[in-house]
Write a protein that holds these residues in place. Structure first.
Motif, mmCIF file in Angstrom:
data_model
loop_
_atom_site.group_PDB
_atom_site.id
_atom_site.type_symbol
_atom_site.label_atom_id
_atom_site.label_comp_id
_atom_site.label_asym_id
_atom_site.label_seq_id
_atom_site.Cartn_x
_atom_site.Cartn_y
_atom_site.Cartn_z
ATOM 1 N N ALA A 86 -43.892 -13.618 -76.977
ATOM 2 C CA ALA A 86 -44.223 -14.477 -75.844
ATOM 3 C C ALA A 86 -44.751 -13.622 -74.703
ATOM 4 O O ALA A 86 -44.389 -12.448 -74.551
ATOM 5 C CB ALA A 86 -42.981 -15.249 -75.398
ATOM 6 N N ILE A 87 -45.626 -14.205 -73.896
ATOM 7 C CA ILE A 87 -46.153 -13.545 -72.697
ATOM 8 C C ILE A 87 -45.290 -14.035 -71.529
ATOM 9 O O ILE A 87 -45.512 -15.108 -70.961
ATOM 10 C CB ILE A 87 -47.646 -13.874 -72.509
ATOM 11 N N ASP A 88 -44.282 -13.248 -71.205
ATOM 12 C CA ASP A 88 -43.198 -13.718 -70.339
ATOM 13 C C ASP A 88 -43.667 -14.169 -68.959
ATOM 14 O O ASP A 88 -43.165 -15.165 -68.431
ATOM 15 C CB ASP A 88 -42.134 -12.632 -70.196
ATOM 16 N N HIS A 89 -44.614 -13.451 -68.364
ATOM 17 C CA HIS A 89 -45.075 -13.836 -67.024
ATOM 18 C C HIS A 89 -45.739 -15.216 -67.071
ATOM 19 O O HIS A 89 -45.547 -16.045 -66.174
ATOM 20 C CB HIS A 89 -46.045 -12.783 -66.478
ATOM 21 N N SER A 90 -46.493 -15.485 -68.118
ATOM 22 C CA SER A 90 -47.122 -16.797 -68.250
ATOM 23 C C SER A 90 -46.072 -17.897 -68.397
ATOM 24 O O SER A 90 -46.230 -18.999 -67.855
ATOM 25 C CB SER A 90 -48.065 -16.815 -69.454
ATOM 26 N N VAL A 91 -45.013 -17.605 -69.135
ATOM 27 C CA VAL A 91 -43.932 -18.588 -69.278
ATOM 28 C C VAL A 91 -43.294 -18.856 -67.918
ATOM 29 O O VAL A 91 -42.989 -20.011 -67.573
ATOM 30 C CB VAL A 91 -42.885 -18.110 -70.295
ATOM 31 N N ARG A 92 -43.111 -17.820 -67.130
ATOM 32 C CA ARG A 92 -42.556 -18.011 -65.783
ATOM 33 C C ARG A 92 -43.485 -18.882 -64.933
ATOM 34 O O ARG A 92 -43.009 -19.723 -64.150
ATOM 35 C CB ARG A 92 -42.324 -16.662 -65.094
ATOM 36 N N LEU A 93 -44.781 -18.704 -65.085
ATOM 37 C CA LEU A 93 -45.738 -19.513 -64.315
ATOM 38 C C LEU A 93 -45.662 -20.981 -64.730
ATOM 39 O O LEU A 93 -45.715 -21.877 -63.881
ATOM 40 C CB LEU A 93 -47.159 -18.977 -64.504
ATOM 41 N N LEU A 94 -45.554 -21.230 -66.019
ATOM 42 C CA LEU A 94 -45.379 -22.597 -66.511
ATOM 43 C C LEU A 94 -44.161 -23.237 -65.852
ATOM 44 O O LEU A 94 -44.229 -24.369 -65.335
ATOM 45 C CB LEU A 94 -45.217 -22.565 -68.036
#
Length: 206
Positions: A86-94
């Motif tokens: 997973a691309i963790d920063h993108s998940v945080r943005l979601l």
């Protein structure tokens, strides 16, 4: 029009999708290049993304190319390793967008069975307000019809949609329909765009 919803692609935006990387590790770059030159594995995957049965598609391709049978079957048996991490920063943005009350949708080329597996591996895939999965829709990006189907379902004017995707052809197709777009290259660039649009603060986008 102000942005009414944010739309995420999934592969290489929220989850890395790198089949070649796994094959390079297992069979070496030279043999991988030879196999991909002889076998249209991404074309096979497009069929799955249109709704074909995943295992049947992989088995049929493996039967067609017996010299690569075991390697092709890895597209099924080792798929999770191709679709990771997973691309963790993108998940945080979601999650930050949803916490801020911004509707967040997914628009993804994904098979029916592979998406079910993806949900088990990555529970955040269940967190979208709406999910547009090509396998269930019978059409894939960058075909215009899939974007039209999103518009019809969500009822938001094209100019009210902000869409990010890592593929230029998918972005151009959305541009052609009047969507606002962002070509995803890394999560920080996407975070900066969300801040510039006033959707998140810098702290929220970190």
């Amino acid at each position: 029009m102000s942005i009414q919803a944010v739309i995420f692609d999934i592969g290489n935006v929220l989850i890395e999708w790198q089949p070649e990387r796994l094959y390079d590790k297992v069979i070496g770059e030279e043999r991988r290049k030879q196999m991909f030159a002889e076998v249209d594995l991404h074309g096979m995957n497009d069929g799955v993304d249109r709704g074909e049965n995943w295992l049947e598609a992989v088995e049929a391709t493996a039967a067609k190319y017996p010299q690569w049978h075991d390697e092709i079957m890895m597209w099924h048996s080792r798929w999770v390793e191709m679709a990771s991490p997973a691309i963790d920063h993108s998940v945080r943005l979601l999650r930050a967008l949803r916490a801020a009350g911004v509707p967040v949708f997914a628009l993804t080329n994904f098979g029916i069975q592979t998406f079910e597996l993806g949900e088990r591996e990555y529970p955040f895939l269940e967190e979208f307000d709406r999910r547009y999965v090509s396998g269930h829709m019978g059409v894939i990006k960058p075909e215009a019809r899939i974007y039209e189907m999103v518009e019809q379902d969500c009822g938001i004017a094209p100019s009210g949609l902000l869409f990010t995707d890592d593929r230029v052809d998918n972005i151009k197709a959305a541009d052609a329909r009047g969507w606002q777009t962002h070509l995803f290259t890394d999560p920080q660039g996407w975070a900066d765009r969300l801040v510039s649009e006033g959707l998140l603060s810098e702290t929220e986008a970190a």
